[in-house]
Design a protein around this motif. Structure first.
Motif, mmCIF file in Angstrom:
data_model
loop_
_atom_site.group_PDB
_atom_site.id
_atom_site.type_symbol
_atom_site.label_atom_id
_atom_site.label_comp_id
_atom_site.label_asym_id
_atom_site.label_seq_id
_atom_site.Cartn_x
_atom_site.Cartn_y
_atom_site.Cartn_z
ATOM 1 N N UNK A 20 43.073 8.217 -73.838
ATOM 2 C CA UNK A 20 43.201 8.970 -75.092
ATOM 3 C C UNK A 20 42.333 10.224 -75.059
ATOM 4 N N UNK A 21 41.141 10.120 -74.499
ATOM 5 C CA UNK A 21 40.280 11.309 -74.390
ATOM 6 C C UNK A 21 41.001 12.427 -73.637
ATOM 7 N N UNK A 22 41.675 12.078 -72.562
ATOM 8 C CA UNK A 22 42.415 13.082 -71.780
ATOM 9 C C UNK A 22 43.649 13.575 -72.529
ATOM 10 N N UNK A 23 44.440 12.654 -73.079
ATOM 11 C CA UNK A 23 45.698 13.053 -73.724
ATOM 12 C C UNK A 23 45.467 13.871 -74.992
ATOM 13 N N UNK A 24 44.339 13.670 -75.653
ATOM 14 C CA UNK A 24 44.021 14.409 -76.878
ATOM 15 C C UNK A 24 43.109 15.614 -76.622
ATOM 16 N N UNK A 25 42.861 15.910 -75.353
ATOM 17 C CA UNK A 25 42.004 17.045 -74.961
ATOM 18 C C UNK A 25 40.610 16.975 -75.579
ATOM 19 N N UNK A 26 40.041 15.786 -75.565
ATOM 20 C CA UNK A 26 38.670 15.619 -76.064
ATOM 21 C C UNK A 26 37.699 16.097 -74.991
ATOM 22 N N UNK A 27 36.622 16.700 -75.415
ATOM 23 C CA UNK A 27 35.627 17.173 -74.457
ATOM 24 C C UNK A 27 34.310 16.413 -74.571
ATOM 25 N N UNK A 28 34.299 15.360 -75.410
ATOM 26 C CA UNK A 28 33.146 14.473 -75.529
ATOM 27 C C UNK A 28 33.637 13.132 -76.064
ATOM 28 N N UNK A 29 33.078 12.045 -75.538
ATOM 29 C CA UNK A 29 33.305 10.714 -76.076
ATOM 30 C C UNK A 29 31.972 10.267 -76.673
ATOM 31 N N UNK A 30 31.969 9.902 -77.951
ATOM 32 C CA UNK A 30 30.742 9.450 -78.620
ATOM 33 C C UNK A 30 30.977 8.022 -79.093
ATOM 34 N N UNK A 31 30.157 7.081 -78.591
ATOM 35 C CA UNK A 31 30.413 5.674 -78.899
ATOM 36 C C UNK A 31 29.138 4.852 -78.942
ATOM 37 N N UNK A 32 29.263 3.653 -79.495
ATOM 38 C CA UNK A 32 28.134 2.724 -79.558
ATOM 39 C C UNK A 32 27.856 2.137 -78.183
ATOM 40 N N UNK A 33 26.634 1.668 -77.999
ATOM 41 C CA UNK A 33 26.267 1.094 -76.704
ATOM 42 C C UNK A 33 26.992 -0.210 -76.436
ATOM 43 N N UNK A 34 27.407 -0.904 -77.492
ATOM 44 C CA UNK A 34 28.232 -2.097 -77.338
ATOM 45 C C UNK A 34 28.827 -2.441 -78.689
ATOM 46 N N UNK A 35 29.818 -3.295 -78.666
ATOM 47 C CA UNK A 35 30.484 -3.688 -79.909
ATOM 48 C C UNK A 35 30.750 -5.170 -79.886
#
Length: 159
Positions: free
Chosen positions: A116-131
């Motif tokens: 999804x990051x690639x297909x939506x042209x995202x230039x940063x992924x921001x996420x929690x260390x775990x879920x």
């Protein structure tokens, strides 16, 4: 207080314009979402908010999958995903962050996040260390670790 770790490919510079924020509805994921949306607001970036749903498995240790039929499970996970994304969208709207919300069904959340990051042209992924990945996260490694290992897009990790 949340700390952030950024993973960058060498030589990348510039401002982030589209931030992918994966969320699973867990408290830690919610705090990461809040921080990522605040960051997006501060820098004027768009947010792509994603939740990845686990497909139904005939053989599973997940109590939802043991107690529900395939159709009931599909309805259930879609409602859960819609609820997560609705709340996340409201948070983005409250902050004035341009955003889209996406849900995807995939056995490998880390691959879905990177795709999804690639297909939506995202230039940063921001996420929690775990879920919420339970024992499988301990045995197989966390989704975040896998995203950090396989992503060519910078990853900001909130703890």
């Amino acid at each position: 207080m949340l700390r952030a770790i950024a993973h960058h490919e060498q030589g990348e510079t510039g401002m982030f314009r589209n931030i992918l924020i994966p969320t699973d509805g867990s408290p830690l994921s919610g705090r990461a979402l809040d921080n990522a949306l605040n960051f997006a607001h501060e820098i004027g970036a768009r947010a792509t908010i994603l939740t990845v749903m686990e497909p139904f498995h005939i053989f599973s240790a997940d109590t939802d999958q043991l107690e529900l039929t395939r159709a009931e499970y599909k309805t259930h996970i879609n409602l859960v995903a819609e609820n997560i994304l609705s709340r996340a969208g409201q948070e983005a709207k409250t902050r004035g962050v341009d955003h889209i919300t996406l849900k995807l069904e995939n056995d490998d959340p880390h691959l879905a996040i990177i795709q999804i990051a690639h297909s939506q042209n995202c230039d940063l992924i921001a996420m929690a260390s775990h879920g919420r990945r339970g024992l499988s996260a301990v045995l197989l490694g966390s989704v975040t670790s896998k995203v950090l290992t396989h992503s060519h897009i910078p990853v900001l990790v909130y703890r």
